[in-house]
Write an enzyme that holds these catalytic residues in place. Structure first.
Site, PDB file in Angstrom:
ATOM      1  N   GLU A   1      -9.253   2.516   7.423  1.00 55.59           N
ATOM      2  CA  GLU A   1     -10.172   3.405   6.706  1.00 55.59           C
ATOM      3  C   GLU A   1      -9.976   4.863   7.114  1.00 55.59           C
ATOM      4  OE1 GLU A   1     -11.521   2.083   4.228  1.00 55.59           O
ATOM      5  OE2 GLU A   1     -11.056   0.048   4.857  1.00 55.59           O
TER       6      GLU A   1
ATOM      7  N   HIS B   1      -7.113   6.358   5.264  1.00 57.17           N
ATOM      8  CA  HIS B   1      -7.451   6.748   3.893  1.00 57.17           C
ATOM      9  C   HIS B   1      -7.871   8.220   3.795  1.00 57.17           C
ATOM     10  CE1 HIS B   1      -7.104   3.567   1.003  1.00 57.17           C
ATOM     11  NE2 HIS B   1      -7.763   2.689   1.734  1.00 57.17           N
TER      12      HIS B   1
ATOM     13  N   GLU C   1      -3.309   2.359  -1.321  1.00 63.09           N
ATOM     14  CA  GLU C   1      -3.420   1.270  -0.358  1.00 63.09           C
ATOM     15  C   GLU C   1      -2.121   0.935   0.358  1.00 63.09           C
ATOM     16  OE1 GLU C   1      -6.064   0.365   0.728  1.00 63.09           O
ATOM     17  OE2 GLU C   1      -7.586   0.771  -0.807  1.00 63.09           O
TER      18      GLU C   1
ATOM     19  N   ASP D   1     -10.936  -4.362 -11.490  1.00 68.97           N
ATOM     20  CA  ASP D   1     -11.482  -5.326 -10.525  1.00 68.97           C
ATOM     21  C   ASP D   1     -10.756  -6.660 -10.618  1.00 68.97           C
ATOM     22  OD1 ASP D   1     -13.340  -3.629  -9.389  1.00 68.97           O
ATOM     23  OD2 ASP D   1     -14.964  -4.241 -10.725  1.00 68.97           O
TER      24      ASP D   1
ATOM     25  N   TYR E   1      -1.514  -3.338  -1.388  1.00 68.03           N
ATOM     26  CA  TYR E   1      -1.542  -3.077   0.049  1.00 68.03           C
ATOM     27  C   TYR E   1      -0.199  -3.468   0.688  1.00 68.03           C
ATOM     28  CZ  TYR E   1      -6.716  -2.981  -0.316  1.00 68.03           C
ATOM     29  OH  TYR E   1      -8.019  -2.691  -0.645  1.00 68.03           O
TER      30      TYR E   1
END
Length: 477
Positions: free
Chosen positions: A159, A162, A181, A238, A246
């Site tokens: 995080e 980011h 990501e 979504d 990632y």
């Protein structure tokens, strides 16, 4: 608000291609506290209410606007870092995340100075559907990170990373989500390497590749959503969410780093990339253009290597990456050997050779790899699974990564002795990383289908709406 839910909070151009600054005054009943993804600039009393003021001067996409109101307490970690949670949990949270400032300083050493002023952490209720959410100045995290031993703080490294990839340099739309990501996962592992050693980075890469393979198996190797840059026309982002951006993105960056000459060559490039595009929303074509431009200017011999890459296979083809990365096998050796010993012992049930001390020196990642190795051979005999649990006490394990790995292994083997523990994990947290696979695996067990559906119908209102909708789809309800 990620990916397209800021529109439910306020009128906005709800696209990551548009960046805004904002200020806000939030009136809440006393004694509640308001926090936002911005710098707090003050508060004032107005009768039975408190008005909290915020300002975010750095432009951000709409999905990074965040607001929380609740009965909150804070603990100072450093001059620019604090932890927030409900008062009952603040001491445990402050201890678990005491290394925030160290992680942040390490990230600055890896990438560049931190530009957001504060880095605070808010531990949300257990229904929070993600490991973390990188809101500027105020990261949201799941309480499943409270392992009691600081072993799951790699999520904090993610995080924090980011703050550069995603928040400063942002994907212009969700087809290019890997720019957020994939880069962040790559940075996270760089940070982990500096903090815990290169072995930890290598183990993280191995686990990431296993997660990527599992995601691609779930979607299907020919599914367009497994491309690094998928086409999302008419697709709810979504529904496209998975580990692919990632781990496939980080896989590409790791490959490029080794192809181009290692960290000494690649790290100056990655800092140039952030400096070039910070404050902007970009696409994969922008990233690739800068990659070629940088090496044309700084090391033209590398351009021939870049031209040799089969870019279409990396970027737009579905399935696993076209090139396998080779990771150091030494950090895996002990945990893989232990798993193989268990598998070899199954022929004559020679389980009395195993001891609780077998895994005492293993890191969390090594324990996960041990369980993953066993899962590769599932279904396993019930007697073997009973012996594993009796030896290592995994069903009640506090560390959620390890407990999830064990429960997933058991369900893949239709070992329903863990059904109560599975229902307990599904009933006490809503992190999609654990919740969706556990429901799918339980639902696939001959004796678990009804239990999975009954548990979900009972718990649906506990889960975040995104989690509930995705589980509902997974179960075909």
């Amino acid at each position: 608000c990620e990916e397209i839910h800021a529109r439910s909070l306020l009128p906005c151009q709800d696209s990551p291609s548009v960046k805004i600054s904002y200020s806000a005054n939030v009136r809440v009943p006393k004694p509640l506290t308001a926090l936002m993804s911005a710098i707090a600039t003050g508060s004032r009393n107005e009768g039975n209410s408190t008005v909290f003021s915020f300002e975010q001067q750095t432009t951000i996409p709409s999905y990074l606007i965040a607001l929380v109101v609740g009965n909150l307490a804070s603990a100072k970690i450093s001059d620019r870092c604090a932890v927030w949670s409900e008062p009952e949990n603040i001491d445990a949270c402050a201890w678990e995340f005491a290394e925030m400032e160290t992680i942040l300083q390490t990230a600055e050493d890896v990438i560049s100075p931190y530009l957001w002023g504060r880095y605070d952490l808010l531990v949300l209720p257990p229904s929070f559907p993600y490991g973390g959410m990188e809101n500027p100045c105020l990261t949201f995290v799941t309480p499943t990170l409270l392992a009691g031993d600081r072993s799951l703080t790699d999520v904090i490294a993610h995080e924090i990373a980011h703050s550069w990839s995603g928040n400063l340099v942002t994907a212009k739309n969700w087809e290019h989500f890997w720019l957020n990501e994939g880069w962040t996962t790559f940075f996270e592992r760089k940070i982990v390497s500096r903090l815990s050693g290169e072995d930890a980075r290598q183990l993280s890469c191995v686990i990431g590749e296993a997660d990527l393979l599992e995601s691609i198996d779930f979607y299907g190797k020919d599914n367009p959503l497994t491309a690094l840059v998928p086409k999302l026309d008419g697709v709810d982002p979504d529904d496209a969410y998975s580990t692919v951006p990632y781990d496939k993105g980080a896989h590409l960056l790791y490959y490029l780093e080794h192809l181009l000459g290692g960290p000494a060559v690649f790290e100056p490039y990655m800092r140039s990339y952030i400096q070039t595009y910070q404050g902007r929303s970009i696409g994969t074509e922008d990233w690739k253009s800068h990659l070629f431009s940088y090496f044309t200017s700084n090391d033209s011999a590398k351009v021939e290597l870049l031209n040799s890459i089969e870019w279409d296979k990396w970027l737009t083809a579905p399935g696993m990456p076209p090139v396998c990365n080779h990771y150091d096998e030494r950090p895996q050796k002990a945990c893989l050997a232990l798993a193989d010993r268990w598998l070899n012992a199954a022929s004559d049930c020679a389980y009395d050779q195993f001891l609780p001390t077998d895994i005492e020196e293993f890191s969390t990642m090594q324990r996960v790899i041990f369980l993953s190795r066993l899962a590769d051979s599932a279904p396993l005999q019930s007697s073997m699974l009973a012996a594993i649990d009796s030896t290592y006490k995994l069903t009640g394990y506090r560390n959620c990564e390890v407990r999830f790995g064990w429960l997933a292994l058991a369900l893949k083997s239709n070992y329903m002795d863990v059904s109560s523990a599975v229902v307990n994990m599904l009933s006490t947290q809503g992190r999609m990383k654990y919740t969706r696979p556990l429901y799918r695996l339980l639902h696939a067990c001959p004796d678990g289908r009804s239990l999975a559906e009954q548990t979900f119908l009972r718990m649906r209102d506990f889960y975040h709406p995104i989690c509930a909708r995705m589980v509902e789809k997974d179960l075909g309800l």
